[in-house]
Design an enzyme around this catalytic site. Structure first.
Site, short mmCIF file in Angstrom:
data_model
loop_
_atom_site.label_atom_id
_atom_site.label_comp_id
_atom_site.label_asym_id
_atom_site.label_seq_id
_atom_site.Cartn_x
_atom_site.Cartn_y
_atom_site.Cartn_z
N CYS A 149 82.07 -84.82 -41.42
CA CYS A 149 81.31 -85.91 -40.79
C CYS A 149 81.67 -86.04 -39.32
CB CYS A 149 81.59 -87.23 -41.51
SG CYS A 149 80.78 -88.64 -40.76
N CYS A 152 81.90 -89.62 -37.99
CA CYS A 152 83.12 -90.34 -38.38
C CYS A 152 84.33 -89.85 -37.57
CB CYS A 152 83.43 -90.13 -39.86
SG CYS A 152 82.00 -90.19 -40.95
N ASP A 153 84.43 -88.55 -37.36
CA ASP A 153 85.70 -87.98 -36.88
C ASP A 153 85.63 -87.32 -35.50
OD1 ASP A 153 86.85 -88.69 -39.31
OD2 ASP A 153 86.20 -86.83 -40.27
#
Ligand code: NAP
Length: 331
Positions: A149, A152-153
């Site tokens: 992701c 997200c990261d």
């Protein structure tokens, strides 16, 4: 979003042994669209979601091809708008993991980790989740450099080197997104041609921070405490090389979330649900919508379309049952 409050509210509602007209499993775009159409049609509708609304779309930073948003829209924002709209029409929601479903003729019994919900119709909109490469180091370094992701990261990799694996829309789009943070993004693809949409490819080719390695597969992800390098094998020459990287983002397709269904209905050989154009599955009164359905084009716009159709079909099913005087599946 206050998950505990939502759970308490809906658990109390279900405590009276109420029968929902429609239960929807999965709160991505397909499920939220089904919830909107179901609730607006005055069906008593419950949507069950195990995480956050929006599904995979919510992990997409920028959706450029959803009609009505010429500037594009963030996946999380779109999901929030969809859930607000559906709940304004009376959609009830509960959070938790569905562990099993039983079909007792007219009624569907949904086991939500011990709490049971009953509905006349069911829409399965559980979507799909990222496939894994299955190479050494992938599981070991998950969360320590290996990610599925970018939204997200990605921010953890400022000025670092990142490898993206895959050649579909997800790999190429997320590779472009990661150039916001990374020093360099190397997209590694097993063939010499992307599967991604042409316009997306063109953006990648024009981005100076993106490097492409064709005809290569990941053999191993290496490191100490965190990821340090990726070992690649050239699929044409058979040679191997190691490239330094702090992050490895894997986008090699998806697999459907259908394991909890058991033998409730027919699945295809990859676990997707075959459904006709009216979203009917092999089980009467159970419909499928969105990425979990066997189909060619998995987009937010096709997911919301599936959800709308499935809810309208559920409404017809409930009506037909009422006209036939079926109030319970227990005969
Ligand atoms: P995908 O289109 O199935 O692409 C998967 C990619 O991973 C392919 O390039 C495939 O290579 C490669 N691959 C598969 N297994 C591999 C392995 N073991 N090792 C190395 N490479 C491997 O999956 P996706 O990109 O996740 O997209 C899924 C669906 O969502 C698609 O329908 C896509 O169009 C849609 N999507 C749309 C958007 C958008 O429009 N904004 C964004 C994201 C996703 P081959 O090409 O050689 O098969």
């Amino acid at each position: 979003m206050n998950i505990n409050i939502e759970m308490e509210k809906t658990d109390n509602a279900a405590g009276g042994g109420e029968i929902y007209d429609l239960a929807i499993i999965g709160g991505g775009p397909a499920g939220l669209s089904a919830g909107l159409y179901g609730a607006r049609a005055r069906l008593k509708t419950l949507l069950i979601e195990r995480g956050l609304f929006g599904g995979q779309a919510a992990t997409t930073d920028h959706i450029a091809n959803y009609p009505g948003f010429p500037e594009g829209v963030g996946g999380a924002e779109l999901a929030e708008r969809m859930s607000q709209q559906a709940q304004a029409f009376g959609l009830e929601t509960v959070f938790g993991e569905v562990t099993g479903v039983k079909n007792d003729g007219g009624l569907k019994m949904i086991d939500l980790s011990g709490t049971n919900y009953t509905a006349r119709t069911l829409i399965i909109a559980t979507g799909s989740e990222p496939s894994q490469l299955g190479v050494p180091g992938e599981a070991e370094f998950r969360g320590k450099g290996v990610s599925y992701c970018a939204t997200c990261d990605g921010a953890f990799f400022r000025n670092k080197d990142i490898v993206v694996v895959g050649g579909g829309d997800a790999a190429v789009e997320e590779g472009i997104y990661l150039t916001r943070f990374a020093r360099q993004v190397t997209i590694v693809h097993r063939r010499d041609k992307f599967r991604a949409t042409q316009v997306v490819q063109e953006h990648a080719f024009a981005n100076p921070k993106i490097k492409l390695i064709w005809n290569a597969v990941v053999e191993e992800i290496k490191g100490g405490q965190v990821v340090e390098a990726v070992k690649l094998r050239d699929t044409v020459k058979g040679t191997t090389q190691e490239i330094p990287a702090s992050g490895v983002f894997i986008y090699v397709g998806t697999k459907p979330n259908t394991a909890f269904l058991g033998d409730l209905l027919q699945l295809d050989d990859r676990g997707y649900i075959p459904a006709d154009e009216r979203m009917h599955t092999s089980a009467p009164g159970i419909f499928a919508a969105g990425d979990v359905r066997r189909k060619d084009l998995r987009q937010v716009v096709t997911a919301v379309s599936d959800g709308a159709i499935a809810a309208v079909e559920a409404e017809k099913y409930v009506e037909a049952q009422r006209e036939a005087g079926v109030t319970s599946g227990r005969k």
